[in-house]
Design a protein around this motif. Structure first.
Motif, PDB file in Angstrom:
ATOM      1  N   ALA A 297       0.618 -12.466  -2.270  1.00  0.00           N
ATOM      2  CA  ALA A 297       1.675 -12.727  -1.293  1.00  0.00           C
ATOM      3  C   ALA A 297       1.678 -14.204  -0.912  1.00  0.00           C
ATOM      4  O   ALA A 297       0.924 -14.634  -0.044  1.00  0.00           O
ATOM      5  CB  ALA A 297       1.483 -11.855  -0.051  1.00  0.00           C
ATOM      6  N   ASP A 298       2.508 -14.994  -1.586  1.00  0.00           N
ATOM      7  CA  ASP A 298       2.672 -16.390  -1.214  1.00  0.00           C
ATOM      8  C   ASP A 298       4.081 -16.844  -1.579  1.00  0.00           C
ATOM      9  O   ASP A 298       4.832 -16.127  -2.241  1.00  0.00           O
ATOM     10  CB  ASP A 298       1.606 -17.283  -1.844  1.00  0.00           C
ATOM     11  CG  ASP A 298       1.688 -17.382  -3.362  1.00  0.00           C
ATOM     12  OD1 ASP A 298       2.768 -17.157  -3.937  1.00  0.00           O
ATOM     13  OD2 ASP A 298       0.659 -17.692  -3.984  1.00  0.00           O
TER      14      ASP A 298
ATOM     15  N   ASP B 175      -2.423 -11.532   4.419  1.00  0.00           N
ATOM     16  CA  ASP B 175      -3.700 -11.744   5.084  1.00  0.00           C
ATOM     17  C   ASP B 175      -4.655 -12.511   4.170  1.00  0.00           C
ATOM     18  O   ASP B 175      -4.448 -12.570   2.950  1.00  0.00           O
ATOM     19  CB  ASP B 175      -4.309 -10.390   5.464  1.00  0.00           C
ATOM     20  CG  ASP B 175      -3.519  -9.701   6.560  1.00  0.00           C
ATOM     21  OD1 ASP B 175      -3.416 -10.281   7.648  1.00  0.00           O
ATOM     22  OD2 ASP B 175      -2.997  -8.595   6.324  1.00  0.00           O
ATOM     23  N   PRO B 176      -5.709 -13.109   4.732  1.00  0.00           N
ATOM     24  CA  PRO B 176      -6.668 -13.841   3.905  1.00  0.00           C
ATOM     25  C   PRO B 176      -7.199 -12.972   2.768  1.00  0.00           C
ATOM     26  O   PRO B 176      -7.521 -11.801   2.959  1.00  0.00           O
ATOM     27  CB  PRO B 176      -7.777 -14.202   4.903  1.00  0.00           C
ATOM     28  CG  PRO B 176      -7.083 -14.250   6.229  1.00  0.00           C
ATOM     29  CD  PRO B 176      -6.031 -13.191   6.172  1.00  0.00           C
TER      30      PRO B 176
ATOM     31  N   PHE C 238      -3.747   3.117   1.657  1.00  0.00           N
ATOM     32  CA  PHE C 238      -4.342   2.324   0.571  1.00  0.00           C
ATOM     33  C   PHE C 238      -4.188   3.056  -0.763  1.00  0.00           C
ATOM     34  O   PHE C 238      -3.772   2.477  -1.775  1.00  0.00           O
ATOM     35  CB  PHE C 238      -5.811   2.089   0.917  1.00  0.00           C
ATOM     36  CG  PHE C 238      -6.653   1.491  -0.167  1.00  0.00           C
ATOM     37  CD1 PHE C 238      -6.485   0.175  -0.556  1.00  0.00           C
ATOM     38  CD2 PHE C 238      -7.649   2.235  -0.782  1.00  0.00           C
ATOM     39  CE1 PHE C 238      -7.284  -0.394  -1.538  1.00  0.00           C
ATOM     40  CE2 PHE C 238      -8.452   1.680  -1.765  1.00  0.00           C
ATOM     41  CZ  PHE C 238      -8.270   0.361  -2.144  1.00  0.00           C
ATOM     42  N   LYS C 239      -4.481   4.351  -0.783  1.00  0.00           N
ATOM     43  CA  LYS C 239      -4.362   5.128  -2.021  1.00  0.00           C
ATOM     44  C   LYS C 239      -2.911   5.280  -2.450  1.00  0.00           C
ATOM     45  O   LYS C 239      -2.599   5.312  -3.645  1.00  0.00           O
ATOM     46  CB  LYS C 239      -5.002   6.504  -1.830  1.00  0.00           C
ATOM     47  CG  LYS C 239      -6.503   6.479  -1.637  1.00  0.00           C
ATOM     48  CD  LYS C 239      -7.248   6.043  -2.888  1.00  0.00           C
ATOM     49  CE  LYS C 239      -8.751   6.157  -2.716  1.00  0.00           C
ATOM     50  NZ  LYS C 239      -9.500   5.799  -3.930  1.00  0.00           N
TER      51      LYS C 239
ATOM     52  N   ASP D 226      -5.948  -4.020  -3.532  1.00  0.00           N
ATOM     53  CA  ASP D 226      -6.778  -4.475  -2.409  1.00  0.00           C
ATOM     54  C   ASP D 226      -5.966  -4.964  -1.218  1.00  0.00           C
ATOM     55  O   ASP D 226      -6.359  -4.777  -0.064  1.00  0.00           O
ATOM     56  CB  ASP D 226      -7.722  -5.585  -2.879  1.00  0.00           C
ATOM     57  CG  ASP D 226      -8.842  -5.069  -3.767  1.00  0.00           C
ATOM     58  OD1 ASP D 226      -8.908  -3.837  -3.974  1.00  0.00           O
ATOM     59  OD2 ASP D 226      -9.643  -5.878  -4.250  1.00  0.00           O
ATOM     60  N   SER D 227      -4.817  -5.600  -1.483  1.00  0.00           N
ATOM     61  CA  SER D 227      -4.019  -6.142  -0.390  1.00  0.00           C
ATOM     62  C   SER D 227      -3.495  -5.058   0.538  1.00  0.00           C
ATOM     63  O   SER D 227      -3.161  -5.333   1.683  1.00  0.00           O
ATOM     64  CB  SER D 227      -2.854  -6.963  -0.947  1.00  0.00           C
ATOM     65  OG  SER D 227      -2.012  -6.164  -1.758  1.00  0.00           O
ATOM     66  N   ALA D 228      -3.437  -3.815   0.055  1.00  0.00           N
ATOM     67  CA  ALA D 228      -2.959  -2.716   0.895  1.00  0.00           C
ATOM     68  C   ALA D 228      -3.989  -2.280   1.922  1.00  0.00           C
ATOM     69  O   ALA D 228      -3.712  -1.434   2.772  1.00  0.00           O
ATOM     70  CB  ALA D 228      -2.551  -1.517   0.031  1.00  0.00           C
TER      71      ALA D 228
END
Length: 472
Positions: A279-280, A273-274, A441-442, A448-450
């Motif tokens: 992730a690329d 996601d943006p 997330f935790k 942050d990507s999570a």
């Protein structure tokens, strides 16, 4: 000495290359099918056999069409039994019935090597699954033995996420979680030692980025100064070696260092996601390209030199129906038309990736000082505990329901938002999704990507806890 002719030199080189590849560990791929545009299992089996370097496949159920498609191909298979079947399989009759229904019709034409009971059950945290795993593994092993001699070589295991260590420490001092060491990990490893079956793990440096101060280069095998373990005096050039040595050290501390380690899943997403800079395609190509070369070389790790790891890359195809963040749809090496998503080295006669760190260690000339490593291994950011993941205000109930379903099916204990739970009120989709999203997330250590959730989540420093409902 008589000089060799060009033909003799060629034959010698050919023999050397053959011996190198024939003596290395197996390298396979996970074959997921959460998609509506994939080719048929028969086409997939033929593609893997004729076009790729893979000699083994791991699937996430006992799909009969898949098992039938791989019959007589020579490709070995690992089949996964869903977590919900674990309590049932501890029953002798149920285990025998499962073997009769799912294995006997396809074996030995289909070469089944492992049966993995469940997947990442400690991460998901269901007590019935955790308590029932070892009894289920024992009962299923006995059912295979009773089914006939043709089933004796099938080994039973279970794949584990790497949330199994106690705290954050250097590889040589790693230990299993104290709350599960005696009651879970020790019995699991005793089973593997007695049955000569492997301990299967799912090491993902991508999900450890927050622990390693977002050092992407270290995670994807690019050349860095390295990370130093002051206890063992070993320097780590990549994150995967660190995760493998943590596992080995924790196993050895319990007396099970002789149990084989199999990498059940590892990989890197090629799109996120943006705002997700990790992730690329470049990072995915670097990780999987170096990974393939590492496994084929049999170079091992600092604590396990020359150790050959059987490895299954995640994932064969991108899966367009996977819920959750955009990354979940983009772990594949190939598109549904068999074209590469990026150059990974997985095609037998295809192009090779441009690797920046092919040796996996430091090339130091005589008299040249060693690169200065980081001491000690980096700790997670100090403010990690102050970060929370919550829905964006504009997120719809339909989007949040998808997030809720995804988080609760991917390792999150959602009992607090179920009937009788402390977070069940207010009974809105937004409230329940917020709790589940933050828990997911935790579980990913606050990277942050999570919290992307396809653009519907946001990181905040405001604690959303209320009453007795605590967002930890």
């Amino acid at each position: 000495m008589k000089s060799l002719t060009s033909l003799q030199l060629f034959l010698l080189l050919l023999t050397t290359v053959f011996n190198l590849f024939s003596s290395t560990a197996a390298i396979g791929v996970n074959y997921g099918m959460v998609s509506d545009n994939l080719p048929s299992p028969t086409e997939v089996a033929n593609f893997i056999k004729t076009k790729t370097i893979f000699d083994s496949v791991k699937i996430f159920d006992t799909n009969p069409d898949v098992l039938r498609a791989f019959a007589n191909t020579g490709i070995t298979m690992t089949v996964t039994i869903p977590n919900g079947e674990i309590p049932n399989l501890a029953n002798e009759g149920a285990a025998s019935a499962w073997v009769n229904a799912n294995i006997q019709p396809f074996h030995p034409q289909t070469k089944i090597k492992y049966i993995s009971i469940g997947n990442e059950i400690v991460l998901i945290g269901n007590p019935a699954h955790i308590n029932g795993l070892v009894p289920a593994m024992r009962t299923l092993t006995e059912a295979l033995r009773k089914a006939g001699p043709q089933f004796q070589d099938i080994k039973v295991t279970s794949a584990h996420a790497l949330n199994m260590f106690q705290g954050l420490t250097v590889p040589s001092l790693a230990r299993f979680r104290v709350d599960l060491t005696e009651t879970f990990f020790k019995p699991v490893l005793q089973f593997h030692q007695q049955n000569k079956s492997p301990f299967m793990i799912n090491p993902y440096p991508y999900f450890e980025l927050n622990v390693m101060s977002n050092n992407i280069d270290f995670a994807v095998f690019r050349k860095t100064p390295g990370v130093f373990d002051p206890a063992s005096k070993k320097t780590y050039s990549n994150a995967l070696d660190s995760l493998l040595d943590k596992t080995y050290t924790a196993m050895s501390a319990l007396g099970f260092g002789d149990v084989d380690i199999v990498i059940g899943e590892t990989g890197w997403p090629s799109l996120g996601d943006p705002g997700n800079k990790a992730a690329d395609m470049d990072n995915a190509a670097s990780y999987n390209g170096h990974l393939i070369r590492k496994i084929v070389s049999g170079v091992g790790t600092p604590l396990m030199p020359n150790k050959k790891f059987e490895t299954y890359i995640f994932l064969l195809f991108n899966e367009n129906q996977k819920p959750g963040p955009l990354t979940e749809k983009n772990w594949g090496l190939f598109q549904p038309d068999f074209s590469p998503v990026y150059t990974s080295g997985a095609l037998r006669d295809g192009p090779q990736p441009n690797l920046s760190n092919p040796g996996f260690d430091f090339e130091v000339k005589p008299g040249q000082p060693l690169p200065k490593p980081v001491q000690p291994m980096p700790a997670p950011p100090a403010d990690n505990a102050k970060k929370f993941c919550v829905p964006k205000p504009e997120a719809t109930d339909a989007q949040l329901q998808n997030n809720l379903d995804y988080a609760c099916s991917h390792g999150i204990d959602c009992r607090p938002i179920q009937a009788g739970g402390v977070c069940v009120e207010p009974a809105t989709v937004r409230s329940r999704a917020a709790f589940a999203m933050n828990s997911y997330f935790k579980s990913k250590l606050g990277v942050d990507s999570a919290c992307d959730f396809s653009g519907t989540g946001q990181v905040t420093t405001v604690d959303p806890s209320y009453g007795n409902c605590r967002y930890v």
